[in-house]
Design an enzyme around this catalytic site. Structure first.
Site, PDB file in Angstrom:
ATOM      1  CB  CYS A   2      45.946  39.063  32.823  1.00 15.36           C
ATOM      2  SG  CYS A   2      47.179  38.062  33.611  1.00 15.36           S
ATOM      3  NE  ARG A  27      39.832  40.766  34.092  1.00 16.81           N
ATOM      4  CZ  ARG A  27      38.960  39.910  33.581  1.00 16.81           C
ATOM      5  NH1 ARG A  27      37.741  40.291  33.364  1.00 16.81           N
ATOM      6  NH2 ARG A  27      39.325  38.684  33.272  1.00 16.81           N
ATOM      7  CD1 TRP A  73      46.676  39.066  40.209  1.00 11.19           C
ATOM      8  CD2 TRP A  73      47.068  36.931  39.681  1.00 11.19           C
ATOM      9  NE1 TRP A  73      46.504  38.316  41.343  1.00 11.19           N
ATOM     10  CE2 TRP A  73      46.735  37.009  41.044  1.00 11.19           C
ATOM     11  CE3 TRP A  73      47.366  35.677  39.135  1.00 11.19           C
ATOM     12  CZ2 TRP A  73      46.674  35.889  41.874  1.00 11.19           C
ATOM     13  CZ3 TRP A  73      47.306  34.566  39.949  1.00 11.19           C
ATOM     14  CH2 TRP A  73      46.967  34.665  41.310  1.00 11.19           C
ATOM     15  CG  ASN A  99      44.506  38.494  29.602  1.00  7.19           C
ATOM     16  OD1 ASN A  99      45.501  39.134  29.922  1.00  7.19           O
ATOM     17  ND2 ASN A  99      43.284  38.994  29.568  1.00  7.19           N
ATOM     18  N   GLY A 100      46.257  34.393  30.100  1.00  3.36           N
ATOM     19  CA  GLY A 100      46.186  32.938  30.072  1.00  3.36           C
ATOM     20  C   GLY A 100      47.547  32.335  30.335  1.00  3.36           C
ATOM     21  CD  GLU A 480      30.812  35.211  51.253  1.00  4.25           C
ATOM     22  OE1 GLU A 480      31.496  34.233  50.940  1.00  4.25           O
ATOM     23  OE2 GLU A 480      30.930  36.318  50.698  1.00  4.25           O
ATOM     24  CE  LYS A 484      33.553  38.832  50.710  1.00  5.45           C
ATOM     25  NZ  LYS A 484      32.925  37.866  49.875  1.00  5.45           N
ATOM     26  CD  GLU A 487      37.239  37.330  49.534  1.00  9.36           C
ATOM     27  OE1 GLU A 487      37.297  36.840  48.409  1.00  9.36           O
ATOM     28  OE2 GLU A 487      36.178  37.841  49.975  1.00  9.36           O
ATOM     29  CG  HIS A 503      33.441  17.793  67.671  1.00  7.80           C
ATOM     30  ND1 HIS A 503      33.339  16.762  68.580  1.00  7.80           N
ATOM     31  CD2 HIS A 503      32.166  18.100  67.316  1.00  7.80           C
ATOM     32  CE1 HIS A 503      32.071  16.448  68.751  1.00  7.80           C
ATOM     33  NE2 HIS A 503      31.332  17.254  67.993  1.00  7.80           N
ATOM     34  CE  LYS A 602      34.056  40.873  41.198  1.00  4.40           C
ATOM     35  NZ  LYS A 602      33.537  40.584  42.548  1.00  4.40           N
TER      36      LYS A 602
END
Ligand code: G6P
Length: 607
Positions: A2, A27, A73, A99-100, A480, A484, A487, A503, A602
């Site tokens: 947010c 964000r 969000w 926010n929060g 990573e 990527k 995402e 394995h 973000k």
């Protein structure tokens, strides 16, 4: 996550609020809204979806020179217009953005319902509007403070009252809030990018502080009305850094920026003559650095992968036991803080709740925690005992790229310092530092392969699943690479140690499941080539990342991306770049929103 913005001044507020919200888009959000005050009335417009939809819904002739805005969000309640912020009290005289998360909102809401307050959303935030209304008797600041006294949880809040034109009350507890100071106008936001077009003079509001803002000035105090004097700080980021600068997306711009961002992170810190490095902000004496017996790194997401590379690096080069752990796991397992151990909290944004709360828990137990952050003045940076700013510049795309290589750069510098105090000789230190200094030009060469990688991405973008394999210091780079791809392209991808596939994961291999192999010219090269042959024997398509001239890899893999040679321990910085480009082009090929992938934020400021 947010974002909040506020403006009080002389210009029409709506365009400034919408512009600020647009800057905060990166964000991550799913709905947005604004509230603007004019002639004793607050107008609220809010919409599910992108800012574009909100912009269309805002009446073109909307008047008013003060207002607040929000990108949401969703956490409590669905994504719809009603749950979007700002929220109002019943009279419509009070609007708030939050926010929060208010953890005790259920108890507060039940009480307010009993008292006859009517709720129109499913959010936790709406309780704040009703509480402020309940306590309001002509002084908005006091009403907000009384309401805040009842809240448990985290917040960054902005609040206005129709009867107090031009006045905005902001408060912070756990969610960032910055005040921007202009001439006869004031800005408020959760993030400086929202106000950089107007002012570079800012005041960071801290937890427990309340700021009372009018166009002429501001006053900061705590919940007990004690005045707090604040320092005005100057933002060093430039406006063009938060613009696309001719690139089709922020992510592509940031990938291509890496030679410069890495150079910035090394500037004034590399000591080629002594094969050493300097980091001014560690706040540790040489003796204290020498006494460190163990290093632990905590982080989330891409920053965690940087931490995993760093753990390998510190053990190999500096011979200090080092581990990296997910911050979200550290906090709840009652971590043991050992004497002579040093902690790093790694976070691009410096606001990630998992990392911040784990850091606080470690500090409570007496740990010394250094921060590795990008955003200057961010919470982790401020609350840590010292650390390193990576100087990557603003990273706008949700998927982290340049911050990863800059975090690694900071760790390479730190490792050189630690290694030179221990086992690394002047000669070997000089070689390492020289090769580190050459990394930006090596990355330039890798970036020249962009169109080649784009063709490969076209070939493989149809895959449903993808495996990434690396070993040693490049194993986290495989993780990573897989992150990527997930995402931004939404292709299912997993990273493995190449040795580990036999394995279990090898059961997934067939003609339709490609694997990306990371094969530097190091001591594990031959073993990794054997692992690659095992995949080929089962008809799995293989792309390899190999070092220039390695024709043996070319004979086995279906496709190869060649990269220049570097020091064995420096390959992560080079190997990750083609993986970023590969994910990027797969995502574009599939028509994805690369800069703002679905469901992601973000900076994740909730646990
Ligand atoms: C979010 C972002 C990731 C990022 C992670 C950690 O999940 O989407 O890209 O790696 O947070 O963020 P930080 O700011 O702490 O590095």
């Amino acid at each position: 996550m947010c974002g909040i913005v506020g403006y009080s001044g002389i210009r029409p507020a709506a365009p400034i609020l919408l512009e600020g919200l647009k800057r905060l888009e990166y964000r991550g959000y799913d709905s947005a809204g604004i509230s603007v005050g004019h002639e004793g009335k607050l107008t609220v417009v809010k919409k599910k979806g992108k800012i574009k939809k909100l912009r269309e819904a805002v009446p073109p002739k909307i008047q008013g020179v003060y207002g607040i805005g929000h990108t949401r969000w969703a956490t409590h309640g669905q994504v719809n217009d009603e749950n979007a912020h700002p929220h109002s009290d019943q009279s419509g005289n009070i609007t708030i953005c939050h926010n929060g998360i208010i953890e005790n909102f259920n108890i507060l809401k039940s009480k307010l319902l009993e008292e006859g307050y009517i709720f129109v959303s499913e959010t936790d935030s709406e309780v704040i509007a009703h509480l402020v209304s309940k306590f309001y008797d002509g002084d908005l600041e006091q009403a907000v403070k009384t309401a805040l006294g009842l809240l448990e949880g985290t917040y960054g809040i902005l609040c206005m009252h129709a009867d107090e034109p031009g006045r905005i009350i902001g408060a912070r507890n756990g969610s960032p809030l910055v005040l921007g100071i202009g001439e006869g106008e004031m800005f408020l936001a959760s993030d400086v990018t929202a106000m950089m077009a107007y002012t570079k003079h800012v005041v960071y509001i801290e937890d427990g502080e309340v700021v009372d803002v009018t166009p002429e000035g501001y006053h900061t105090s705590d919940l007990n009305n004690r005045t707090i004097s604040k320092k005005i700080q100057h933002i060093s980021w430039e406006l063009d850094e938060i613009e696309k600068d001719g690139y089709e997306t922020f992510m592509l711009k940031e990938i291509f920026e890496q030679p410069r961002s890495i150079t910035r992170g090394m500037r004034g810190r590399l000591d080629k003559e002594n094969g050493a490095a300097h980091l001014g902000g560690l706040n540790l004496t040489s003796q204290e650095l020498l006494n460190i017996e163990r290093i632990k790194i905590i982080a989330a997401g891409t920053s965690f992968h940087a931490g995993l590379v760093a753990a390998h690096l510190l053990e190999s080069l500096a011979r200090i036991p080092c581990t990296a752990e997910l911050a979200s796991e550290v906090r709840y397992r009652n971590p043991i803080v050992e004497k002579n151990s040093l902690y790093f909290a790694v976070s691009q944004s410096g606001e990630t709740a998992d990392t911040l709360y784990a850091m606080r828990e470690l500090k409570r137990k007496g740990a010394r925690v250094l921060g590795i952050c990008n955003v200057v003045g961010s919470t982790i940076a401020r609350e840590s005992d010292g650390g390193v700013y990576i100087h990557s510049g603003p990273e706008i795309a949700v998927a982290s790229t340049k911050a990863f290589t800059s975090q690694l750069t900071a760790f390479y510098l730190f490792t050189v310092i630690m290694a030179r105090m221990r086992h690394l000789s002047l000669k070997d230190g000089m070689v390492f530092v020289r090769e580190l200094g050459e990394i930006p030009s090596i990355i330039e060469k890798v970036l020249e392969k962009d169109s080649e990688i784009k063709i490969l991405a076209k070939k493989y973008a149809g895959a449903k699943d993808f495996l990434f394999m690396g070993r040693g210091i490049n194993y986290p780079v495989a993780l990573e690479g897989a992150l990527k791809l997930k995402e931004i392209s939404y292709i299912h991808a997993e990273g493995y140690s190449a040795a580990e596939i036999k394995h279990g994961p090898i059961a997934l291999i067939n003609e339709e499941t490609p694997s990306m192999f990371l094969i530097p010219n190091d001591e594990l090269r031959e073993k990794t080539i054997s692992n690659m042959k095992e995949i080929k024997a089962r008809k799995g398509p293989v792309i390899a990342l190999a070092v220039d001239g390695d024709s043996e890899v070319g004979d086995v893999a279906d496709d190869v991306i060649y990269i220049p040679r570097t020091h064995d321990l420096l390959y992560p910085l080079v190997m990750v770049v083609p993986l970023q480009l590969f994910s990027y082009h797969c995502a574009r090929e599939l028509g994805r929103d690369v800069d703002q992938p679905r469901n992601l934020a973000k900076s994740v400021t909730v646990e």
